[in-house]
Design an enzyme around this catalytic site. Sequence first.
Site, PDB file in Angstrom:
ATOM      1  N   CYS A  50       0.826  -1.211   0.000  1.00 13.96           N
ATOM      2  CA  CYS A  50       0.000   0.000   0.000  1.00 13.96           C
ATOM      3  C   CYS A  50       0.862   1.264   0.000  1.00 13.96           C
ATOM      4  O   CYS A  50       0.420   2.321  -0.440  1.00 13.96           O
ATOM      5  CB  CYS A  50      -0.942   0.007   1.196  1.00 13.96           C
ATOM      6  N   ARG A  52       4.244   1.364  -1.268  1.00 15.74           N
ATOM      7  CA  ARG A  52       5.306   1.406  -2.285  1.00 15.74           C
ATOM      8  C   ARG A  52       5.072   0.373  -3.376  1.00 15.74           C
ATOM      9  O   ARG A  52       4.452  -0.666  -3.155  1.00 15.74           O
ATOM     10  CB  ARG A  52       6.670   1.177  -1.649  1.00 15.74           C
ATOM     11  N   GLN A 116       6.553  -8.748   3.462  1.00 19.86           N
ATOM     12  CA  GLN A 116       6.047  -8.388   2.133  1.00 19.86           C
ATOM     13  C   GLN A 116       7.115  -8.564   1.063  1.00 19.86           C
ATOM     14  O   GLN A 116       6.829  -9.010  -0.050  1.00 19.86           O
ATOM     15  CB  GLN A 116       5.531  -6.946   2.165  1.00 19.86           C
TER      16      GLN A 116
END
Length: 416
Positions: A50, A52, A116
């Site tokens: 959200c 990058r 992530q």
Amino acid sequence: MSLVAIGINHKTATVDLREKVAFSPDKIHDAMKSLASRTRSGEAVIVSTCNRTELYCNNGDEADIIAWLEEYHGLDHKDVAPCLYNYHGQDAVRHLMRVASGLDSLILGEPQILGQVKQAFVKAKEAGTVALTIDRLFQNTFSVAKKVRTDTEIGAAAVSVAFAAVSMAKHIFSSISTTKVLLIGAGETIELVAKHLKDNGVASMVVANRTLERAQGMCEEFGATAITLAQIPDYLPKADIVISSTASPLPILGKGMVEKALKQRRHQPMLLVDIAVPRDIEPEVADLDDAFLYTVDDLHSIIEQNMASRKEAAEQAEVITEEQSFLFMDWIRSLESVDSIREYRSQSMAVKDELVERALNKLAQGSDTEQVLIELANRLTNKLIHAPTQALTAASRQGDLNTLGQLRSALGLDKN
């Protein structure tokens, strides 16, 4: 061999633009394949969160990668270009290591970004867009991020209200996993609190909210029980920890309600954390024995101290990423030297094979053996010294004494 990192993040672009350049999970597999096809190595990883979107490529052209990003999302260059950043070589390596270590995050040192990045790497491997260099880059990056976590205090101190509330509870209760928790509200902050509690092993959670449906939706994810605000008096006596964050204009927990609950608890201590503005819990509750009330102001004071601590730890982490990026580039350069040596050896062997075959043909035709051997030696010598001779001549003509010295050393001339 050239590593390139191109991206956009919360510091360079608005939420609106970040949403436009993001890659949905169901499309990222094909997107990585498409991006990798634009590189000479076929190696690419896309990190999309959200905050990058970043493209990591090996042997890719910067302008071509940017063009691909714009084409893929149907965006104009003038809208995207001013918000992009790019890194090459060691700068790209350092940037990825900083990102994975939480040094480039909106919340300094937050741990979620490492997961992530790992997920992005796994998806790239599944898409077949990872080979030797990118594999080594990301594996090293994960080791560096772990080193940053273990060697510094960057993740030890809470810097969000939700995390600070849970951290406070952990300090007060010797075993938070066995406590019973009442959460009041079902907004984003309470949802984050519930996540932190679950991550710390808390199994008994009750969520009270004005609308039961909203509470039930959240409870499904965390295995909690949903109740209405009217049911709080029935559940409050069972709660060891109460954390409240609603948008109510009036207090939800009064001194009388808490006092009654404490009597039913036989005066077992109760921790109450009020992170709402305006306050959900009457300040007079703090006057009660066995009630330990903390407000959002108390938490902000802790957060400010912790942020200062994290910034100090971040300076140590920067040193680690700098050192490790240097070491990775040493490995890259060693690969390049191996490739050069292999290519030079192959070229020399090809020259030898060509001249030996020519000499054998002459011998088969009855040529004088001594003459054939002399000719072979002369031709081989001329072929092998041709390129070094040209390099020496060029350096000498240009007055480049440094290159001339390096060539003499490489050719072993200084040993004579």
